[in-house]
Design an enzyme around this catalytic site. Structure first.
Site, PDB file in Angstrom:
ATOM      1  N   CYS A  96     -22.590  -2.034  -3.063  1.00 21.70           N
ATOM      2  CA  CYS A  96     -23.182  -1.588  -4.345  1.00 21.70           C
ATOM      3  C   CYS A  96     -22.558  -2.302  -5.547  1.00 21.70           C
ATOM      4  O   CYS A  96     -22.811  -3.476  -5.752  1.00 21.70           O
ATOM      5  CB  CYS A  96     -23.060  -0.076  -4.441  1.00 21.70           C
ATOM      6  N   HIS A 195     -24.110   2.965   0.877  1.00 22.34           N
ATOM      7  CA  HIS A 195     -22.901   3.786   0.941  1.00 22.34           C
ATOM      8  C   HIS A 195     -23.015   4.665   2.184  1.00 22.34           C
ATOM      9  O   HIS A 195     -23.917   4.484   3.012  1.00 22.34           O
ATOM     10  CB  HIS A 195     -22.840   4.723  -0.284  1.00 22.34           C
TER      11      HIS A 195
HETATM   12  N1  GLN Z   1     -23.107   0.830 -11.536  1.00 21.09           N
HETATM   13  C1  GLN Z   1     -23.937   0.182 -10.545  1.00 21.09           C
HETATM   14  C2  GLN Z   1     -25.382   0.715 -10.526  1.00 21.09           C
HETATM   15  O1  GLN Z   1     -25.608   1.833 -10.939  1.00 21.09           O
HETATM   16  C3  GLN Z   1     -23.345   0.366  -9.158  1.00 21.09           C
HETATM   17  C4  GLN Z   1     -23.327   1.829  -8.712  1.00 21.09           C
HETATM   18  C5  GLN Z   1     -22.570   2.031  -7.410  1.00 21.09           C
HETATM   19  O2  GLN Z   1     -21.645   1.289  -7.066  1.00 21.09           O
HETATM   20  N2  GLN Z   1     -22.956   3.102  -6.677  1.00 21.09           N
HETATM   21  O3  GLN Z   1     -26.275   0.019 -10.067  1.00 21.09           O
END
Ligand code: GLN
Length: 244
Positions: A96, A195
């Site tokens: 992510c 995740h």
């Molecule tokens: N801030 C980034 C987004 O919202 C990554 C979010 C995350 O790592 N879950 O796309």
């Protein structure tokens, strides 16, 4: 070589800042699947201001925009070294927010662009919606030919050039909710929005990464001995195709 004589080094990039939604579970899985086979793991955390060492495998988790800003500045200092590590065959797994920083940039909504380290020919721009939910990805390089996980991001990632997707979403949104791609791969650099954490429910992918890391260290392909993955694969199969 017997597995008990093998070793891999894992560098965990910025765990104090990027470790959202249980991404540490990926490190625990890599460590355990080596330990169960008698393979030594040399694990090191690399936090802000730490030097980056030569590792067979690097991992970086996800995080909110704020933490990404701090990590992006620090990671960029090591762009040349990590690019040479990529070209020498080191394995990278970015989840992510960490994945987004493996590309050229991440453009948040109302803040200045965060420069990535361009390990992947990809870029990310903030979207209007937040993609949250289960994801199933159809892949063509492992059996079972699926990956399962959970996404929570507003960033929309687009792949270019020789950077190919990990697979195609069959449930969920993936990279951008439009082109059906999920994740990315170039050389041994892997990025994904999954995740969950990812690797406990995808043991076949965990072993694939370990084998690549061993090949990097020893300069030859090494097939891992099988483990009893009945529980992990039952969990995996129970999630395939499941939206809720
Ligand atoms: N801030 C980034 C987004 O919202 C990554 C979010 C995350 O790592 N879950 O796309």
């Amino acid at each position: 070589m017997e597995e008990k004589d093998l070793k891999i080094s894992i560098g965990h990039l910025y765990p104090h800042l990027l470790n959202l939604y249980g991404d540490m579970g990926n490190i625990l899985t890599l460590k355990k699947r080596c330990e169960w086979r008698g393979i030594e793991v040399e694990y090191s955390e690399i936090n802000i201001s730490d030097p980056i060492k030569d590792c067979n495998l690097y991992f970086i988790g996800g995080g909110q925009d704020r933490q990404q800003e701090d990590v992006a500045k620090e990671l960029y200092k090591h762009k040349d070294f990590l690019t040479s590590q990529r070209d020498l065959g080191s394995v990278f797994l970015g989840i992510c927010g960490g994945y987004q920083l493996f590309g050229h940039y991440y453009q948040p909504f109302d803040k200045e662009k965060l420069l990535g380290i361009s390990l992947l020919d990809a870029y990310t721009v903030a979207g209007n919606n937040r993609f949250i939910g289960n994801v199933t990805v159809d892949i063509d390089f492992l059996e079972p030919n699926t990956l399962v996980g959970f996404e929570n991001h507003s960033g929309l990632t687009y792949l270019c050039g020789d950077t190919k997707p990990l697979g195609l979403v069959n449930v969920g949104n993936g990279n951008n909710g439009k082109d059906k791609t999920e994740g990315a791969r170039y050389k041994n650099v892997f990025g994904t929005y999954l995740h969950g954490s990812l690797l406990p429910k995808n043991p076949h992918f965990a072993d694939y990464l370990i084998e690549l890391a061993l090949e990097k260290r020893y300069g030859q392909k090494i097939k891992l001995s099988p483990l009893d993955d009945s529980m992990e694969l039952d969990t995996h199969r129970s999630l395939v195709g499941k939206a809720y």
